[in-house]
Motif scaffolding. Structure first.
Motif, PDB file in Angstrom:
ATOM      1  N   UNK A 113       0.828  -1.203   0.000  1.00  0.00           N
ATOM      2  CA  UNK A 113       0.000   0.000   0.000  1.00  0.00           C
ATOM      3  C   UNK A 113       0.865   1.257   0.000  1.00  0.00           C
ATOM      4  N   UNK A 114       1.982   1.206   0.702  1.00  0.00           N
ATOM      5  CA  UNK A 114       2.867   2.363   0.807  1.00  0.00           C
ATOM      6  C   UNK A 114       3.805   2.497  -0.381  1.00  0.00           C
ATOM      7  N   UNK A 115       4.274   1.383  -0.929  1.00  0.00           N
ATOM      8  CA  UNK A 115       5.295   1.405  -1.978  1.00  0.00           C
ATOM      9  C   UNK A 115       4.837   0.611  -3.198  1.00  0.00           C
ATOM     10  N   UNK A 116       4.502   1.296  -4.300  1.00  0.00           N
ATOM     11  CA  UNK A 116       4.080   0.585  -5.509  1.00  0.00           C
ATOM     12  C   UNK A 116       5.086  -0.442  -6.008  1.00  0.00           C
ATOM     13  N   UNK A 117       6.375  -0.227  -5.720  1.00  0.00           N
ATOM     14  CA  UNK A 117       7.385  -1.160  -6.211  1.00  0.00           C
ATOM     15  C   UNK A 117       7.217  -2.558  -5.630  1.00  0.00           C
ATOM     16  N   UNK A 118       6.489  -2.679  -4.523  1.00  0.00           N
ATOM     17  CA  UNK A 118       6.240  -3.978  -3.914  1.00  0.00           C
ATOM     18  C   UNK A 118       4.988  -4.658  -4.476  1.00  0.00           C
ATOM     19  N   UNK A 119       4.165  -3.930  -5.210  1.00  0.00           N
ATOM     20  CA  UNK A 119       2.878  -4.448  -5.643  1.00  0.00           C
ATOM     21  C   UNK A 119       3.024  -5.454  -6.780  1.00  0.00           C
ATOM     22  N   UNK A 120       1.990  -6.266  -6.972  1.00  0.00           N
ATOM     23  CA  UNK A 120       2.003  -7.261  -8.021  1.00  0.00           C
ATOM     24  C   UNK A 120       1.800  -6.597  -9.378  1.00  0.00           C
ATOM     25  N   UNK A 121       2.208  -7.296 -10.438  1.00  0.00           N
ATOM     26  CA  UNK A 121       2.012  -6.779 -11.781  1.00  0.00           C
ATOM     27  C   UNK A 121       3.044  -5.743 -12.176  1.00  0.00           C
ATOM     28  N   UNK A 122       2.691  -4.908 -13.151  1.00  0.00           N
ATOM     29  CA  UNK A 122       3.586  -3.874 -13.675  1.00  0.00           C
ATOM     30  C   UNK A 122       3.343  -2.568 -12.933  1.00  0.00           C
ATOM     31  N   UNK A 123       4.365  -2.083 -12.244  1.00  0.00           N
ATOM     32  CA  UNK A 123       4.278  -0.871 -11.442  1.00  0.00           C
ATOM     33  C   UNK A 123       5.378   0.096 -11.853  1.00  0.00           C
ATOM     34  N   UNK A 124       5.242   1.354 -11.462  1.00  0.00           N
ATOM     35  CA  UNK A 124       6.252   2.354 -11.813  1.00  0.00           C
ATOM     36  C   UNK A 124       6.600   3.235 -10.622  1.00  0.00           C
ATOM     37  N   UNK A 125       7.766   3.836 -10.716  1.00  0.00           N
ATOM     38  CA  UNK A 125       8.233   4.810  -9.740  1.00  0.00           C
ATOM     39  C   UNK A 125       8.857   5.972 -10.503  1.00  0.00           C
ATOM     40  N   UNK A 126       8.522   7.190 -10.138  1.00  0.00           N
ATOM     41  CA  UNK A 126       9.077   8.364 -10.823  1.00  0.00           C
ATOM     42  C   UNK A 126      10.501   8.625 -10.336  1.00  0.00           C
ATOM     43  N   UNK A 127      11.420   8.766 -11.291  1.00  0.00           N
ATOM     44  CA  UNK A 127      12.800   9.109 -10.971  1.00  0.00           C
ATOM     45  C   UNK A 127      13.077  10.596 -11.156  1.00  0.00           C
ATOM     46  N   UNK A 128      12.534  11.157 -12.225  1.00  0.00           N
ATOM     47  CA  UNK A 128      12.739  12.587 -12.473  1.00  0.00           C
ATOM     48  C   UNK A 128      11.669  13.106 -13.426  1.00  0.00           C
ATOM     49  N   UNK A 129      11.456  14.423 -13.373  1.00  0.00           N
ATOM     50  CA  UNK A 129      10.514  15.113 -14.253  1.00  0.00           C
ATOM     51  C   UNK A 129      11.202  16.347 -14.814  1.00  0.00           C
ATOM     52  N   UNK A 130      10.977  16.609 -16.098  1.00  0.00           N
ATOM     53  CA  UNK A 130      11.659  17.759 -16.705  1.00  0.00           C
ATOM     54  C   UNK A 130      10.864  18.280 -17.902  1.00  0.00           C
ATOM     55  N   UNK A 131      10.593  19.577 -17.886  1.00  0.00           N
ATOM     56  CA  UNK A 131       9.977  20.213 -19.042  1.00  0.00           C
ATOM     57  C   UNK A 131      11.041  20.352 -20.132  1.00  0.00           C
ATOM     58  N   UNK A 132      10.664  20.030 -21.385  1.00  0.00           N
ATOM     59  CA  UNK A 132      11.593  20.106 -22.508  1.00  0.00           C
ATOM     60  C   UNK A 132      11.406  21.423 -23.265  1.00  0.00           C
ATOM     61  N   UNK A 133      12.458  21.837 -23.945  1.00  0.00           N
ATOM     62  CA  UNK A 133      12.406  23.103 -24.686  1.00  0.00           C
ATOM     63  C   UNK A 133      11.420  23.057 -25.850  1.00  0.00           C
ATOM     64  N   UNK A 134      11.078  21.840 -26.330  1.00  0.00           N
ATOM     65  CA  UNK A 134      10.142  21.713 -27.449  1.00  0.00           C
ATOM     66  C   UNK A 134       8.693  21.601 -26.984  1.00  0.00           C
TER      67      UNK A 134
END
Length: 328
Positions: free
Chosen positions: A222-243
């Motif tokens: 419940x606390x950490x999606x990385x422990x959940x079953x199936x295909x899960x994701x965790x955000x590493x970084x976010x960045x606006x692009x010049x385009x």
């Protein structure tokens, strides 16, 4: 009370069995689905970076060792004075209340709640405050008795986790032994859809008594999606692009016993209640395969038209939905 961000959109996928063309090399494929939310916080400790805790009844290869370590190192659960964790011990209802309050990061010194009126939970009870606060928010139902030393079933666990963490109801995943008439049907389906409850051979076992290990796994998921079953994701970084695009670097986890492919993702990124970016149609990751219990670092780009509000990444949450195929 701290609760994860609730989704602002609905997404319905069906669980289907796909049968390709008949041939010597042909193999049946199945389809899996998952959905959830994950917060973006650069200061959050990685679940797999925690040091191992030491319990005499938790061997190095124990199936839930990582989840137990994570909860212990974050002060959510502890073992006994005799050096054991009590892996097979039934979970008491009052202990579940204490663990859940810690997991939800509720500050009892600042949180007030009326007396819930349970005849067997006096104000002097060690878990009185936890039980009162959780009852206030509807996690526990009001009745004459709470039965603090009583056992917790898997069905009851589904209710308190769904209510406590504020999961959005979903019926993507169902279980053979949980008919729609079951009083915990909605909660159990919700945990299954969120990848928190995987079940056994298609069954959930709603009346089975929950032990400390199982509850630890459910809380960690419940606390950490990385422990959940199936295909899960965790955000590493976010960045606006010049385009005009928005780059989202993710770690994608395949927490299943099968190699997955034809992975499709649908995402909505929020800053607080403001939608930053959204792809309305599920997008396939071209030529991406992830082995069983493996992970990969991937990049996902929101197009300029999918970026709705260019705001700072503050209190950022990602609502995600995945579908994928695997060979049977």
């Amino acid at each position: 009370m701290k609760k994860p961000f609730k989704w602002l959109f609905a997404f319905v996928l069906s669980l289907v069995l796909l049968v390709p063309s008949i041939g010597a090399a042909a193999a049946a494929t199945g389809q899996g689905v998952s959905e959830g939310t994950v917060s973006f916080d650069k200061n959050t400790k990685a679940a797999n970076s925690t040091k191992a805790s030491s319990f005499s009844d938790v061997p190095k290869n124990f199936w839930a060792k990582n989840e137990i370590n994570y909860l212990v190192r974050n002060g959510i659960i502890s073992g006994y004075k005799n050096g054991k964790f009590g892996v097979s011990d039934p979970l008491r209802r009052d202990h579940a209340a204490i663990i859940l309050v810690r997991a939800l990061d509720i500050d009892l010194s600042k949180e007030s709640a009326p007396n819930p009126g349970f005849k067997d939970v006096p104000t002097t009870h060690p878990a009185y405050k936890e039980i009162a606060v959780l009852t206030k928010y509807g996690v526990f139902s009001k009745s004459q008795y709470f039965h603090p030393t009583g056992k917790l079933t898997r069905g009851q666990m589904a209710k308190i986790l769904t209510e406590g963490f504020g999961f959005r109801y979903s019926y993507l995943v169902t279980f053979k032994d949980v008919p729609s008439t079951n009083q915990f049907y909605s909660y159990i389906c919700t945990l299954g859809s969120a990848g928190i409850a995987g079940g056994t051979n298609g069954n959930f076992l709603p009346n089975k008594t929950l032990n400390r290990t199982e509850f630890s796994v459910f809380i960690a998921r419940a606390l950490e999606p990385r422990f959940r079953t199936g295909v899960q994701v965790e955000i590493q970084s976010l960045q606006y692009q010049s385009d005009g695009r928005l780059k989202m670097s993710l770690i994608m986890y395949n927490n299943s016993p099968k190699t997955v492919f034809n992975i499709k993702g649908r995402y909505t990124l929020y800053s607080g209640n403001t939608a930053i970016a959204r792809n309305d149609s599920a997008r396939e990751y071209t030529n991406l395969k992830i082995g069983a219990h493996q992970k990969k670092v991937i990049d996902f780009y929101f197009s300029p038209s999918e970026v709705k509000n260019k705001v700072p990444f503050k209190n950022t949450h990602l609502a995600y939905e995945h579908s994928w195929n695997f060979y049977q």
